[in-house]
Design a protein around this motif. Structure first.
Motif, PDB file in Angstrom:
ATOM      1  N   ARG A  58     -26.159  95.940 -18.910  1.00 37.95           N
ATOM      2  CA  ARG A  58     -26.996  96.971 -19.535  1.00 37.95           C
ATOM      3  C   ARG A  58     -27.465  96.520 -20.920  1.00 37.95           C
ATOM      4  NH1 ARG A  58     -22.848 100.703 -17.516  1.00 37.95           N
ATOM      5  NH2 ARG A  58     -23.648 101.536 -15.573  1.00 37.95           N
ATOM      6  N   SER A  63     -30.416  94.382 -20.466  1.00 34.27           N
ATOM      7  CA  SER A  63     -31.367  94.974 -19.511  1.00 34.27           C
ATOM      8  C   SER A  63     -31.436  94.200 -18.201  1.00 34.27           C
ATOM      9  CB  SER A  63     -32.757  95.079 -20.143  1.00 34.27           C
ATOM     10  OG  SER A  63     -32.708  95.881 -21.291  1.00 34.27           O
ATOM     11  N   GLN A  65     -31.268  98.262 -11.343  1.00 29.47           N
ATOM     12  CA  GLN A  65     -32.084  99.415 -11.717  1.00 29.47           C
ATOM     13  C   GLN A  65     -33.352  99.505 -10.866  1.00 29.47           C
ATOM     14  OE1 GLN A  65     -32.468  99.286 -16.006  1.00 29.47           O
ATOM     15  NE2 GLN A  65     -30.386 100.041 -16.251  1.00 29.47           N
TER      16      GLN A  65
END
Length: 142
Positions: free
Chosen positions: A83, A86, A116
């Motif tokens: 995270r 990204s 994601q």
């Protein structure tokens, strides 16, 4: 006439059996299970010059969608690191000035899956295990 009654009974049984698969049951089944984009990965480590020539020696799963889970030994840390960049695996494996022997015994790491909601296919070759441990974060620390 008996055949007509028999087929009518079979058709009635078929309709009764398939009825739960129609209407609201199908609509509920098609709905997404989560409002979060999926983030599920398979990570591998193996020895060899390239991915094509390396046999994976270890493999783990990592799911970072909502609550970190999987077979990775440091699930929470690995998800937090991903995270933080990204999902950019190249940022995780960037060079480091660790004092490692200049021995060529290549270690190949891979990441395949979804981060994601986007497909991921990543591979990187480290000069040796020492360089991998010094450079890569806990994502490939298994």
């Amino acid at each position: 006439m008996r055949n007509t009654a028999r087929w009518s009974a079979i058709l009635g049984l078929t309709v009764a059996t398939c009825a739960p698969l129609s209407g609201a049951a199908l609509a509920a089944h098609a709905a997404p299970a989560s409002l979060y984009a999926p983030s599920a990965l398979v990570l591998t480590v193996g020895h060899g010059d390239t991915v094509a020539g390396a046999t994976p020696e270890r493999a783990v799963t990592l799911d970072c969608a909502t609550t970190p889970s999987g077979t990775h030994p440091a699930v929470a840390e690995a998800c937090a690191e991903l995270r933080g960049v990204s999902g950019d695996f190249a940022a995780l494996t960037a060079g480091n000035d660790a004092p490692c022997a200049k021995i060529w015994k290549p270690v190949v790491v891979t990441a395949h899956g979804v981060w994601q909601g986007k497909r991921v296919s990543y591979e990187h070759t480290f000069a040796n295990e020492c360089v991998k441990k010094a450079t890569a974060t806990s994502v490939f620390g298994f």
